[in-house]
Scaffold this motif. Structure first.
Motif, PDB file in Angstrom:
ATOM      1  N   SER A  84      -3.466  10.089  -6.535  1.00 55.00           N
ATOM      2  CA  SER A  84      -2.169  10.696  -6.212  1.00 55.00           C
ATOM      3  C   SER A  84      -1.048   9.750  -6.638  1.00 55.00           C
ATOM      4  O   SER A  84      -1.274   8.568  -6.899  1.00 55.00           O
ATOM      5  CB  SER A  84      -2.082  10.964  -4.708  1.00 55.00           C
ATOM      6  OG  SER A  84      -1.982   9.733  -4.011  1.00 55.00           O
ATOM      7  N   GLN A  85       0.163  10.262  -6.664  1.00 55.28           N
ATOM      8  CA  GLN A  85       1.325   9.423  -6.992  1.00 55.28           C
ATOM      9  C   GLN A  85       1.454   8.277  -6.006  1.00 55.28           C
ATOM     10  O   GLN A  85       1.760   7.144  -6.395  1.00 55.28           O
ATOM     11  CB  GLN A  85       2.604  10.260  -6.986  1.00 55.28           C
ATOM     12  CG  GLN A  85       2.713  11.199  -8.142  1.00 55.28           C
ATOM     13  CD  GLN A  85       4.055  11.914  -8.159  1.00 55.28           C
ATOM     14  OE1 GLN A  85       4.966  11.582  -7.418  1.00 55.28           O
ATOM     15  NE2 GLN A  85       4.174  12.901  -9.023  1.00 55.28           N
ATOM     16  N   ASP A  86       1.212   8.556  -4.739  1.00 59.64           N
ATOM     17  CA  ASP A  86       1.304   7.507  -3.719  1.00 59.64           C
ATOM     18  C   ASP A  86       0.266   6.416  -3.946  1.00 59.64           C
ATOM     19  O   ASP A  86       0.557   5.234  -3.778  1.00 59.64           O
ATOM     20  CB  ASP A  86       1.134   8.100  -2.312  1.00 59.64           C
ATOM     21  CG  ASP A  86       2.305   8.980  -1.911  1.00 59.64           C
ATOM     22  OD1 ASP A  86       3.403   8.826  -2.476  1.00 59.64           O
ATOM     23  OD2 ASP A  86       2.113   9.833  -1.017  1.00 59.64           O
ATOM     24  N   GLU A  87      -0.944   6.812  -4.338  1.00 59.00           N
ATOM     25  CA  GLU A  87      -1.986   5.823  -4.615  1.00 59.00           C
ATOM     26  C   GLU A  87      -1.638   4.979  -5.839  1.00 59.00           C
ATOM     27  O   GLU A  87      -1.835   3.764  -5.841  1.00 59.00           O
ATOM     28  CB  GLU A  87      -3.339   6.503  -4.813  1.00 59.00           C
ATOM     29  CG  GLU A  87      -3.940   7.077  -3.547  1.00 59.00           C
ATOM     30  CD  GLU A  87      -5.190   7.896  -3.815  1.00 59.00           C
ATOM     31  OE1 GLU A  87      -6.153   7.742  -3.032  1.00 59.00           O
ATOM     32  OE2 GLU A  87      -5.217   8.681  -4.787  1.00 59.00           O
ATOM     33  N   VAL A  88      -1.105   5.617  -6.871  1.00 60.22           N
ATOM     34  CA  VAL A  88      -0.713   4.886  -8.083  1.00 60.22           C
ATOM     35  C   VAL A  88       0.394   3.886  -7.745  1.00 60.22           C
ATOM     36  O   VAL A  88       0.337   2.717  -8.139  1.00 60.22           O
ATOM     37  CB  VAL A  88      -0.267   5.847  -9.206  1.00 60.22           C
ATOM     38  CG1 VAL A  88       0.375   5.083 -10.360  1.00 60.22           C
ATOM     39  CG2 VAL A  88      -1.450   6.666  -9.713  1.00 60.22           C
ATOM     40  N   LEU A  89       1.392   4.327  -6.989  1.00 55.45           N
ATOM     41  CA  LEU A  89       2.485   3.422  -6.620  1.00 55.45           C
ATOM     42  C   LEU A  89       1.989   2.302  -5.709  1.00 55.45           C
ATOM     43  O   LEU A  89       2.419   1.152  -5.831  1.00 55.45           O
ATOM     44  CB  LEU A  89       3.625   4.199  -5.964  1.00 55.45           C
ATOM     45  CG  LEU A  89       4.404   5.108  -6.913  1.00 55.45           C
ATOM     46  CD1 LEU A  89       5.290   6.069  -6.134  1.00 55.45           C
ATOM     47  CD2 LEU A  89       5.222   4.300  -7.903  1.00 55.45           C
ATOM     48  N   GLY A  90       1.061   2.621  -4.806  1.00 55.89           N
ATOM     49  CA  GLY A  90       0.490   1.601  -3.935  1.00 55.89           C
ATOM     50  C   GLY A  90      -0.310   0.564  -4.716  1.00 55.89           C
ATOM     51  O   GLY A  90      -0.206  -0.644  -4.468  1.00 55.89           O
ATOM     52  N   ARG A 115       0.830  -1.208   0.000  1.00 54.07           N
ATOM     53  CA  ARG A 115       0.000   0.000   0.000  1.00 54.07           C
ATOM     54  C   ARG A 115       0.862   1.253   0.000  1.00 54.07           C
ATOM     55  O   ARG A 115       0.548   2.237  -0.656  1.00 54.07           O
ATOM     56  CB  ARG A 115      -0.911  -0.015   1.227  1.00 54.07           C
ATOM     57  CG  ARG A 115      -1.884   1.120   1.273  1.00 54.07           C
ATOM     58  CD  ARG A 115      -2.801   1.088   2.501  1.00 54.07           C
ATOM     59  NE  ARG A 115      -3.140  -0.245   2.958  1.00 54.07           N
ATOM     60  CZ  ARG A 115      -2.906  -0.675   4.217  1.00 54.07           C
ATOM     61  NH1 ARG A 115      -2.364   0.106   5.109  1.00 54.07           N
ATOM     62  NH2 ARG A 115      -3.251  -1.901   4.566  1.00 54.07           N
ATOM     63  N   SER A 116       1.950   1.187   0.740  1.00 60.06           N
ATOM     64  CA  SER A 116       2.866   2.321   0.832  1.00 60.06           C
ATOM     65  C   SER A 116       4.293   1.793   0.707  1.00 60.06           C
ATOM     66  O   SER A 116       4.980   1.606   1.704  1.00 60.06           O
ATOM     67  CB  SER A 116       2.650   3.022   2.169  1.00 60.06           C
ATOM     68  OG  SER A 116       3.480   4.128   2.276  1.00 60.06           O
ATOM     69  N   PRO A 117       4.741   1.533  -0.535  1.00 65.81           N
ATOM     70  CA  PRO A 117       6.055   0.918  -0.718  1.00 65.81           C
ATOM     71  C   PRO A 117       7.190   1.836  -0.263  1.00 65.81           C
ATOM     72  O   PRO A 117       7.066   3.067  -0.319  1.00 65.81           O
ATOM     73  CB  PRO A 117       6.139   0.661  -2.219  1.00 65.81           C
ATOM     74  CG  PRO A 117       4.973   1.307  -2.840  1.00 65.81           C
ATOM     75  CD  PRO A 117       4.054   1.771  -1.778  1.00 65.81           C
ATOM     76  N   PRO A 118       8.298   1.235   0.216  1.00 63.85           N
ATOM     77  CA  PRO A 118       9.456   2.034   0.615  1.00 63.85           C
ATOM     78  C   PRO A 118       9.970   2.883  -0.548  1.00 63.85           C
ATOM     79  O   PRO A 118       9.769   2.540  -1.723  1.00 63.85           O
ATOM     80  CB  PRO A 118      10.498   0.977   1.013  1.00 63.85           C
ATOM     81  CG  PRO A 118       9.719  -0.268   1.272  1.00 63.85           C
ATOM     82  CD  PRO A 118       8.504  -0.191   0.410  1.00 63.85           C
ATOM     83  N   SER A 119      10.647   3.972  -0.224  1.00 66.27           N
ATOM     84  CA  SER A 119      11.074   4.923  -1.255  1.00 66.27           C
ATOM     85  C   SER A 119      11.997   4.298  -2.290  1.00 66.27           C
ATOM     86  O   SER A 119      11.904   4.613  -3.471  1.00 66.27           O
ATOM     87  CB  SER A 119      11.735   6.143  -0.615  1.00 66.27           C
ATOM     88  OG  SER A 119      12.868   5.746   0.127  1.00 66.27           O
TER      89      SER A 119
END
Length: 185
Positions: A106-112, A50-54
């Motif tokens: 958001s970018q975070d949602e897309v990456l998640g 859901r929230s991958p490391p950087s």
């Protein structure tokens, strides 16, 4: 003469506004009703997906040559919820969903969503792949291991049979990520 100009202006305005109106209607009737489903996918995902490391996010971007992987996420989402009717229909939907994913998430949602929905050869999710390959969670991986986990999703069945190709793909991601970091400085 004035009448012709008015008609010509009306035609040009109609031609310019029709696609925008169609896009907004498609957004409201087709994409928007699935927003709750997208949020549910994220809520039910592994916390590290859901929230991958950087560093994992950096390698996901490197996988797509610096771009946000919204096209991949859009294809996964519309394939999940909309029936496939034909090739042209699929391409049009892919185009529309990519724009709408970029617009609404958001970018975070897309990456998640990318990390959660990524096919890993036996299921979905980068964290489960990390556990399978290295018996470590995503946030405990070294840079090379994180790059390998992301690279593996490019062609899981191929890389399972040809580790040398996985190594080559990992090297590509590592060099792209380094190049991106150097450009940022």
């Amino acid at each position: 003469m004035k009448r012709r100009a008015k008609v010509l202006i009306a035609i040009v305005c109609t031609l310019m506004l029709a696609p925008a109106v169609a896009f907004l209607i498609y957004d409201a009737l087709v994409f928007w009703p699935h927003r709750d489903h997208m949020r549910t996918v994220l809520e039910n995902a592994d916390p590290l997906d859901r929230s991958p490391p950087s560093k994992v996010c950096a390698y996901i971007r490197a996988q797509h040559d610096g771009a946000l992987p919204s096209a991949v996420v859009a294809r996964q989402l519309h394939s999940r919820w909309l029936p496939r009717r034909g090739m042209l229909d699929w391409h049009v939907r892919s185009f529309l969903w990519e724009r709408l994913v970029s617009l609404h998430l958001s970018q975070d949602e897309v990456l998640g969503l990318y990390a959660s929905l990524a096919y890993n050869g036996e299921g979905q999710g980068l964290n489960s792949l990390s556990q399978r390959l290295f018996t470590k969670p995503l946030d405990a991986l070294s840079d090379e291991e994180a790059a390998m986990v992301v690279a593996y999703t490019w062609a899981p069945d191929l890389y399972a049979q040809h580790p040398e190709r996985l190594r080559a793909r990992t090297d590509i991601l590592l060099s792209r990520a380094r190049r991106t970091q150097l450009n940022a400085l």
